[in-house]
Motif scaffolding. Structure first.
Motif, short mmCIF file in Angstrom:
data_model
loop_
_atom_site.label_atom_id
_atom_site.label_comp_id
_atom_site.label_asym_id
_atom_site.label_seq_id
_atom_site.Cartn_x
_atom_site.Cartn_y
_atom_site.Cartn_z
N LEU A 97 2.79 9.37 -6.07
CA LEU A 97 3.41 10.66 -5.75
C LEU A 97 4.67 10.88 -6.58
N VAL A 98 5.49 9.87 -6.72
CA VAL A 98 6.72 9.99 -7.51
C VAL A 98 6.40 10.30 -8.97
N ILE A 140 3.20 0.75 -10.97
CA ILE A 140 2.07 0.89 -10.05
C ILE A 140 0.99 -0.15 -10.35
N THR A 154 5.17 13.92 -9.39
CA THR A 154 6.23 14.93 -9.20
C THR A 154 7.44 14.71 -10.10
N TYR A 206 0.94 4.15 -3.10
CA TYR A 206 0.67 5.58 -2.98
C TYR A 206 1.92 6.43 -3.15
N SER A 207 3.06 5.97 -2.66
CA SER A 207 4.29 6.74 -2.86
C SER A 207 4.69 6.71 -4.34
N GLY A 208 4.40 5.60 -5.03
CA GLY A 208 4.68 5.53 -6.47
C GLY A 208 3.86 6.54 -7.25
N SER A 225 10.97 16.72 -10.31
CA SER A 225 12.12 16.03 -9.72
C SER A 225 13.28 15.91 -10.72
N GLU A 259 0.84 -1.21 0.00
CA GLU A 259 0.00 0.00 0.00
C GLU A 259 0.87 1.26 0.00
N PHE A 260 1.92 1.24 0.83
CA PHE A 260 2.85 2.37 0.87
C PHE A 260 3.51 2.58 -0.49
N MET A 261 3.97 1.50 -1.10
CA MET A 261 4.62 1.59 -2.41
C MET A 261 3.65 2.10 -3.47
#
Length: 150
Positions: A23-24, A62, A27, A19-21, A31, A15-17
């Motif tokens: 975000l990456v 994702i 951005t 949602y952080s994916g 970046s 789940e963390f991967m």
């Protein structure tokens, strides 16, 4: 008990991967610009190419994670040998091959050992997913045959 903790940890990590994916990917244009200004000047030269490769590769990454999350739900339910997991594994294999192909474009312009490793890793992961899909399909058939015997 340890299996339940491992399953819970893996679910939280996925789940963390996921949602952080997202975000990456969102951005990524910013970046890459930032990296090209302060650390890796060569990124500026290949900015468009890197966006064209990294954004779709990130989306497919994702999608792989999303399929893993679906599969983890069946593991939690202790019913992982289902046809939906076979379909998920096949999709993950296709997504892995696409990511490999996308990174081949980078090799043409800026070959690096890391890029070769990414290509090989996702190519092998794609093959592994298809083999695992076959194994799951066979296990489902055995399971269904056993259920009919009883």
């Amino acid at each position: 008990m340890n299996q339940e903790k491992l399953i819970r940890f893996t679910s939280v990590l996925l789940e963390f991967m996921f949602y952080s994916g997202i975000l990456v990917i969102v951005t990524l244009p910013f970046s890459l610009r930032l990296l090209s200004q302060y650390s890796f000047v060569w990124i500026g030269e290949y900015y468009v190419l890197l966006l064209v490769v990294f954004m779709p590769a990130g989306v497919f990454g994702i999608l792989i994670i999303r399929n893993l999350v679906k599969m983890m739900r069946t593991v939690k339910e202790k019913n992982c040998f289902v046809i939906q997991n076979v379909a998920s594994l096949k999709r993950m294999g296709i997504y892995s091959f696409i990511i490999s192909f996308l990174f081949l474009m980078i090799i043409l312009f800026r070959p690096t050992p890391a890029t070769v490793m990414v290509i090989l890793t996702f190519f092998i992961a794609g093959l592994f997913c298809f083999v695992l899909a076959f194994v799951f399909k066979e296990a489902i058939q055995y399971k269904e045959e056993n259920e009919l015997m009883i």
